[in-house]
Design a protein around this motif. Structure first.
Motif, mmCIF file in Angstrom:
data_model
loop_
_atom_site.group_PDB
_atom_site.id
_atom_site.type_symbol
_atom_site.label_atom_id
_atom_site.label_comp_id
_atom_site.label_asym_id
_atom_site.label_seq_id
_atom_site.Cartn_x
_atom_site.Cartn_y
_atom_site.Cartn_z
ATOM 1 N N LEU A 62 63.780 126.714 33.083
ATOM 2 C CA LEU A 62 62.966 125.724 33.796
ATOM 3 C C LEU A 62 63.833 124.860 34.700
ATOM 4 C CD1 LEU A 62 60.269 124.278 34.265
ATOM 5 C CD2 LEU A 62 60.762 122.893 32.228
ATOM 6 N N THR A 63 64.976 124.447 34.195
ATOM 7 C CA THR A 63 65.881 123.618 35.001
ATOM 8 C C THR A 63 66.327 124.357 36.263
ATOM 9 O OG1 THR A 63 66.658 122.482 33.024
ATOM 10 C CG2 THR A 63 68.056 122.369 34.981
ATOM 11 N N THR A 64 66.755 125.604 36.096
ATOM 12 C CA THR A 64 67.232 126.372 37.247
ATOM 13 C C THR A 64 66.109 126.607 38.249
ATOM 14 O OG1 THR A 64 68.835 127.476 35.814
ATOM 15 C CG2 THR A 64 68.363 128.509 37.938
ATOM 16 N N GLY A 65 64.912 126.930 37.735
ATOM 17 C CA GLY A 65 63.787 127.155 38.652
ATOM 18 C C GLY A 65 63.458 125.928 39.477
ATOM 19 N N ALA A 66 63.397 124.759 38.843
ATOM 20 C CA ALA A 66 63.053 123.540 39.575
ATOM 21 C C ALA A 66 64.123 123.179 40.597
ATOM 22 C CB ALA A 66 62.854 122.395 38.582
ATOM 23 N N VAL A 67 65.398 123.252 40.184
ATOM 24 C CA VAL A 67 66.481 122.885 41.099
ATOM 25 C C VAL A 67 66.558 123.870 42.269
ATOM 26 C CG1 VAL A 67 68.973 122.631 41.302
ATOM 27 C CG2 VAL A 67 67.778 121.685 39.322
ATOM 28 N N VAL A 68 66.413 125.163 42.003
ATOM 29 C CA VAL A 68 66.511 126.170 43.073
ATOM 30 C C VAL A 68 65.362 126.020 44.067
ATOM 31 C CG1 VAL A 68 66.316 128.643 43.530
ATOM 32 C CG2 VAL A 68 67.872 127.822 41.757
ATOM 33 N N VAL A 69 64.162 125.762 43.577
ATOM 34 C CA VAL A 69 63.014 125.610 44.484
ATOM 35 C C VAL A 69 63.201 124.397 45.394
ATOM 36 C CG1 VAL A 69 60.553 125.055 44.560
ATOM 37 C CG2 VAL A 69 61.381 126.846 43.034
ATOM 38 N N VAL A 70 63.566 123.251 44.812
ATOM 39 C CA VAL A 70 63.761 122.050 45.623
ATOM 40 C C VAL A 70 64.907 122.243 46.608
ATOM 41 C CG1 VAL A 70 64.375 119.595 45.546
ATOM 42 C CG2 VAL A 70 62.818 120.545 43.841
ATOM 43 N N ASP A 71 65.996 122.882 46.159
ATOM 44 C CA ASP A 71 67.143 123.101 47.037
ATOM 45 C C ASP A 71 66.806 124.083 48.151
ATOM 46 O OD1 ASP A 71 69.725 122.547 47.794
ATOM 47 O OD2 ASP A 71 70.606 124.158 46.606
ATOM 48 N N THR A 77 63.828 123.720 55.403
ATOM 49 C CA THR A 77 63.294 122.700 56.308
ATOM 50 C C THR A 77 64.371 121.959 57.076
ATOM 51 O OG1 THR A 77 63.273 121.138 54.456
ATOM 52 C CG2 THR A 77 61.232 122.347 54.914
ATOM 53 N N GLY A 78 65.634 122.251 56.795
ATOM 54 C CA GLY A 78 66.713 121.624 57.527
ATOM 55 C C GLY A 78 67.132 120.282 56.989
ATOM 56 N N LEU A 79 66.638 119.878 55.815
ATOM 57 C CA LEU A 79 67.051 118.588 55.266
ATOM 58 C C LEU A 79 68.521 118.609 54.862
ATOM 59 C CD1 LEU A 79 63.945 117.713 53.042
ATOM 60 C CD2 LEU A 79 64.498 116.902 55.352
ATOM 61 N N VAL A 80 68.977 119.768 54.350
ATOM 62 C CA VAL A 80 70.391 119.944 54.002
ATOM 63 C C VAL A 80 70.855 121.254 54.602
ATOM 64 C CG1 VAL A 80 70.248 118.582 51.880
ATOM 65 C CG2 VAL A 80 69.786 121.038 51.807
ATOM 66 N N THR A 81 72.140 121.365 54.815
ATOM 67 C CA THR A 81 72.687 122.582 55.417
ATOM 68 C C THR A 81 73.174 123.598 54.377
ATOM 69 O OG1 THR A 81 74.850 121.498 55.583
ATOM 70 C CG2 THR A 81 73.365 121.350 57.488
ATOM 71 N N SER A 82 73.391 123.162 53.171
ATOM 72 C CA SER A 82 73.853 124.066 52.111
ATOM 73 C C SER A 82 73.462 123.477 50.766
ATOM 74 C CB SER A 82 75.374 124.260 52.191
ATOM 75 O OG SER A 82 76.044 123.028 51.985
ATOM 76 N N SER A 83 73.654 124.255 49.724
ATOM 77 C CA SER A 83 73.333 123.795 48.372
ATOM 78 C C SER A 83 74.319 122.725 47.936
ATOM 79 C CB SER A 83 73.366 124.968 47.390
ATOM 80 O OG SER A 83 74.659 125.555 47.379
ATOM 81 N N ASN A 84 73.880 121.951 46.948
ATOM 82 C CA ASN A 84 74.685 120.837 46.479
ATOM 83 C C ASN A 84 75.245 121.120 45.083
ATOM 84 O OD1 ASN A 84 74.348 119.031 48.749
ATOM 85 N ND2 ASN A 84 72.191 118.836 48.112
ATOM 86 N N VAL A 85 75.896 120.106 44.530
ATOM 87 C CA VAL A 85 76.549 120.264 43.240
ATOM 88 C C VAL A 85 75.533 120.510 42.139
ATOM 89 C CG1 VAL A 85 78.071 119.155 41.560
ATOM 90 C CG2 VAL A 85 78.441 118.799 44.005
ATOM 91 N N HIS A 86 74.382 119.875 42.195
ATOM 92 C CA HIS A 86 73.398 120.044 41.135
ATOM 93 C C HIS A 86 72.896 121.484 41.053
ATOM 94 C CE1 HIS A 86 71.033 119.399 44.738
ATOM 95 N NE2 HIS A 86 69.969 119.847 44.096
#
Length: 307
Positions: A62-71, A77-86
């Motif tokens: 569940l944790t991985t699914g939620a973090v991956v979807v938001v990331d 959408t261009g809010l970030v250019t790459s994945s983050n530490v989380h």
């Protein structure tokens, strides 16, 4: 040392990790509110996905699914250019706390989601390579740590079990040596006493033979029970008793353990002769008719000397 043990607790460690990861997003959020509005969306997305890491040990899927979807949505959408530490922490937790088919399915789904999001953000670039590297490295690292931990725990558990089995076998050997020695001595003494009895004392002879039989049965039962330890240890013959004693002797009508065995025919002839003679009578008074001749002569010689 007390502080180190305190932070080694899983709940304390995860809460501290979430707080540390949220600090940059909080700073960006405050800065965006003060004037740099372009940092607000990425900070909000970061703050939304980071608290899911509190469940990374109990519910890694569940944790991985939620973090991956938001990331992935933030990247597309261009809010970030790459994945983050989380995202790296969530993917590592997926490999660390899950295994087998669920891990493979979740890893494939995360790779597909990141590949699509990166392709939407930057078309024409080998996005699948970046997604493969992102997902594969962190999930693979978690799997490696998980397998190494399980191997270390299994080795420790096997060493403890081996120590317990060795201690049980040592106690069994000592018990067998002490009890077997005493039973063997008792059996030898009983056999020696039975061998020196006159043939006509049938009741005493039968009682001593029963005592020998009981001693041998006790030895057999003790060794049979100690064979359980040998079977658990998976060792060779007579492992529980140390391999210092031979097989239990079969019951017979002869002497004790280690002594000469009596011949069945000879014992039978002695019993039959004793039955024909009848019970032996002892003289009840000096000078009686059944007094032994040698005793009579000794008594008469003593009387002559007194005169």
């Amino acid at each position: 040392m007390t502080i180190v043990r305190f932070f080694r607790r899983p709940t304390v460690y995860d809460r501290t990790l979430v707080i540390v990861l949220c600090l940059p997003a909080l700073i960006s959020l405050v800065t965006g509110v003060l004037g740099m509005t372009e940092m607000l969306p990425s900070a909000v997305a970061y703050l939304v996905s980071t608290p899911f890491l509190l469940m990374r040990r109990n519910r890694p899927l569940l944790t991985t699914g939620a973090v991956v979807v938001v990331d992935a949505v933030s990247i597309a959408t261009g809010l970030v250019t790459s994945s983050n530490v989380h995202s790296a922490v969530a993917l590592y937790s997926l490999g660390r706390y899950t295994g087998g088919r669920p891990t493979a399915i979740a890893t494939g789904a995360a790779f597909a989601v990141y590949a699509v999001a990166m392709e939407v953000d930057r078309p024409g670039v080998n996005s699948w390579l970046s997604a493969l590297f992102l997902v594969g490295v962190f999930v693979g690292t978690g799997q490696f740590v998980r397998l190494r931990t399980e191997l270390r725990e299994r080795t420790t558990r096997e060493a403890a079990d081996a120590a317990v089995r060795a201690e049980r076998r040592r106690i069994a050997r000592e018990l067998h040596d002490v009890v077997a020695h005493h039973i063997t001595v008792i059996n030898a003494l009983v056999g020696g006493a039975r061998a020196t009895l006159p043939p006509e004392q049938l009741v005493t002879r039968d009682a001593l033979a029963s005592a020998e039989q009981t001693a041998r049965q006790a030895m057999s039962e003790m060794r049979r029970l100690l064979d359980v330890l040998r079977a658990e240890g998976g060792e060779g013959a007579d492992a529980a008793t140390g391999g210092r004693h031979g097989p239990v002797a079969r019951p017979h009508q002869g002497g004790g353990v280690g002594g000469p065995a009596g011949h069945p025919d000879r014992d039978g002839r002695a019993r039959r002769a004793a039955r024909r003679r009848g019970p032996r009578r002892l003289p009840d008074r000096p000078g009686g008719a059944d007094e032994h001749p040698q005793a009579r002569r000794r008594r008469q010689g003593q009387r002559a000397a007194d005169l």
